[in-house]
Scaffold this active site. Sequence first.
Site, short mmCIF file in Angstrom:
data_model
loop_
_atom_site.label_atom_id
_atom_site.label_comp_id
_atom_site.label_asym_id
_atom_site.label_seq_id
_atom_site.Cartn_x
_atom_site.Cartn_y
_atom_site.Cartn_z
N ARG A 206 0.81 -1.20 0.00
CA ARG A 206 0.00 0.00 0.00
C ARG A 206 0.86 1.27 0.00
O ARG A 206 1.84 1.37 -0.76
CB ARG A 206 -1.01 -0.06 1.15
CG ARG A 206 -2.02 -1.22 0.98
CD ARG A 206 -2.76 -1.58 2.26
NE ARG A 206 -3.69 -0.54 2.68
CZ ARG A 206 -4.95 -0.43 2.26
NH1 ARG A 206 -5.44 -1.28 1.38
NH2 ARG A 206 -5.74 0.52 2.72
N SER B 86 6.33 12.14 8.80
CA SER B 86 5.26 11.35 9.39
C SER B 86 4.01 11.36 8.52
O SER B 86 3.64 12.41 7.99
CB SER B 86 4.90 11.90 10.78
OG SER B 86 5.90 11.61 11.72
N ASP C 279 -3.07 12.54 9.12
CA ASP C 279 -4.43 12.36 8.62
C ASP C 279 -5.13 13.71 8.70
O ASP C 279 -4.97 14.43 9.69
CB ASP C 279 -5.18 11.33 9.48
CG ASP C 279 -6.47 10.83 8.84
OD1 ASP C 279 -7.30 11.67 8.46
OD2 ASP C 279 -6.64 9.60 8.72
N TYR D 198 -8.48 6.74 17.39
CA TYR D 198 -7.62 6.99 16.23
C TYR D 198 -7.39 8.49 16.05
O TYR D 198 -6.26 8.94 15.84
CB TYR D 198 -8.25 6.39 14.99
CG TYR D 198 -7.54 6.75 13.70
CD1 TYR D 198 -6.40 6.05 13.29
CD2 TYR D 198 -8.00 7.79 12.89
CE1 TYR D 198 -5.74 6.38 12.11
CE2 TYR D 198 -7.35 8.12 11.71
CZ TYR D 198 -6.22 7.42 11.33
OH TYR D 198 -5.57 7.76 10.16
N MET E 232 -7.52 10.86 18.25
CA MET E 232 -6.65 11.34 19.32
C MET E 232 -5.19 10.97 19.06
O MET E 232 -4.28 11.79 19.27
CB MET E 232 -7.10 10.75 20.66
CG MET E 232 -8.45 11.25 21.15
SD MET E 232 -8.99 10.37 22.63
CE MET E 232 -7.81 10.97 23.83
N ALA E 233 -4.98 9.74 18.61
CA ALA E 233 -3.61 9.28 18.36
C ALA E 233 -2.96 10.07 17.24
O ALA E 233 -1.79 10.47 17.34
CB ALA E 233 -3.63 7.79 18.04
N LYS E 234 -3.69 10.29 16.16
CA LYS E 234 -3.13 11.04 15.03
C LYS E 234 -2.90 12.51 15.41
O LYS E 234 -1.94 13.13 14.94
CB LYS E 234 -4.04 10.94 13.81
CG LYS E 234 -3.92 9.63 13.05
CD LYS E 234 -2.51 9.42 12.49
CE LYS E 234 -2.45 8.21 11.56
NZ LYS E 234 -1.06 7.91 11.14
#
Length: 265
Positions: free
Chosen positions: A23, A149, A152, A166, A168-170
């Site tokens: 990908r 990095s 998103d 997700y 929050m993590a991004k």
Amino acid sequence: MIDTTRLEPNETPVMLVTGSAKRIGAAIIEAAHTRGYRVIIHCHHSKIKAQMLAAKLNDVRPNTAAVIMADLAIINDSDLLNQFVQDVVSTFGQLDVLVHNASRFYPTPIGTIDSAQWDELLLTNAKAPLFLSQALLPYLKQQQGCIISLLDIHAQNKPFNSYTVYNMAKAAHQMLVQSLALEVAPDIRVNGVAPGVNILPDADSDQAIDLDHQQRIVASIPIQRVGTPEDIAEAVLFLAKASYITGEIINVDGGRRLTLAGGTR
């Protein structure tokens, strides 16, 4: 297998891309190799695909592609992390570009969130990028290299509905990019690329999107098409060479951020 005993640091840059057997990660690896980089393909489960990609690239230019397998949970064990760093650096004798691409992505509707989901999504999307960057900083500094990095557009104040963990993590990863850009300058540049809809989930995955939904997604994108992994790769390769850019996030989303309501992809 590459004979690492004969490899010395030289002017041919080396790029490590996490999660790069397929990908978007594989597209970045191929684009970098085409431009003359030596490349390190990191994988966890996709060993066969990683080895096939390396073999393909080594057929073009011998001894220019290698595979390293590791669960990114190695960051929780200092000995395993140190071994990973040594494996990376000994492969070609140097590291010029570190690309954080590996990521887990799935919904976590409120009321169903558990600590295992939190741990997994924060690990791949925030914690691993931090600790891998920290561990590899001395080698990147030696080469006056850079970190890039994959983020998103949903991390930028437009959260994706039902993907709270997700998102929050991004968002944490995006702040990592900006924080490190300040802290490690002028020796190392740190930037990010934020995809929109640049690749659809595999048709046989639990995230598969039906045709009607795909058509609605395309209709919401000003450029009127789903992006490609190659679109992301081109942005990454641009940032790898952009010597006066640091702390920036490039949106590669066909303009979708301009119409995004946060409800669908």
